[in-house]
Design an enzyme around this catalytic site. Sequence first.
Site, PDB file in Angstrom:
ATOM      1  N   ARG A 225      42.445  12.025  27.583  1.00  0.00           N
ATOM      2  CA  ARG A 225      41.031  11.948  27.233  1.00  0.00           C
ATOM      3  C   ARG A 225      40.925  11.535  25.769  1.00  0.00           C
ATOM      4  O   ARG A 225      41.680  12.040  24.920  1.00  0.00           O
ATOM      5  CB  ARG A 225      40.342  13.300  27.449  1.00  0.00           C
ATOM      6  N   HIS A 273      41.627   1.787  29.350  1.00  0.00           N
ATOM      7  CA  HIS A 273      41.461   2.856  30.350  1.00  0.00           C
ATOM      8  C   HIS A 273      41.996   2.420  31.715  1.00  0.00           C
ATOM      9  O   HIS A 273      41.321   2.504  32.742  1.00  0.00           O
ATOM     10  CB  HIS A 273      39.998   3.277  30.464  1.00  0.00           C
TER      11      HIS A 273
END
Length: 310
Positions: A225, A273
């Site tokens: 994250r 990502h």
Amino acid sequence: MSLTVLFSAPEAYWERYRETLPRAFAEAGLDVTLTRAAAPETVDFIVFAPKGPVSDFGPYSNCRAVLSLWAGVETIVGNATLTQPLCRMVDSGLEEGMVEWVTGHVLRHHLGIDRQILSQDGVWAPVVPPLARDRRVAILGLGALGRACAEALAALRFDVMGWSRTPRDVPGVACQHGAAGLRAVLEAAEIVVLLLPLTPETDTLINAERLDWLPDGAVLINPGRGALIDDDAVLAALDAGRLGHATLDVFRTEPLPPEHPFWAHPKVTVTPHIASETRPESAARVIAENIRRSVAGAPLLFLVDRDQGY
């Protein structure tokens, strides 16, 4: 029994799941109407991804569970209107993708591949890396993804250490937990991989103080994250030569703004990502299995602990 499943996710998700979910429901023997819109009182289950149409779960009084398509649930777990059981996504395709990405980037830094690629200048200057068994790699976070990555690296004979907030046991991995364990792991690690969930306790876990615990030249890899790290502290450690490289797949703001200094920094690798993506075919089977279990009165899989936040 006929069921109504509301698909609350962005349009791009609908294009990927509109056929795979019904197939999975049929394979599980479920009679399901999958819909993008329904009267709240008629909805039996909600399939959820962030930025979908449902943010107020209060009207869905007959909904048996909210089933997330994401492994991370930080965008929904604190929603005060969510009183239904919440299940996160644990998916074999997501796990395999993460293992491949993490293993690839650990090997890249272990073998010094960047240096070899950039040194094609006609100078014969061999630099032999240590064997994997002599390279200490730390995995912070030993949930499903962290454990799988730790086991894969241990199978390659890396000296793998693991850290989690609570005690864990992973064969072949030296596991630590708690504050003292975190410092011990970071002080020893040459490569650190972040696979923690984002909670109030893990937000900015990797700050200036903890970066100083790392050996000089250590590598930071973050596919977990974005908010696990302090961006400014990471940049300062890179500029000071304390940190050797940062390979980052997740960020506080996504897409990463073009003006962000990570893009241009010579010791930062940005990937957009992509470390792991939920695969519709395998994820649909997880959703279908949880609905089947709920109907049968069996415990739900991957139920989120609201107190812990994951």
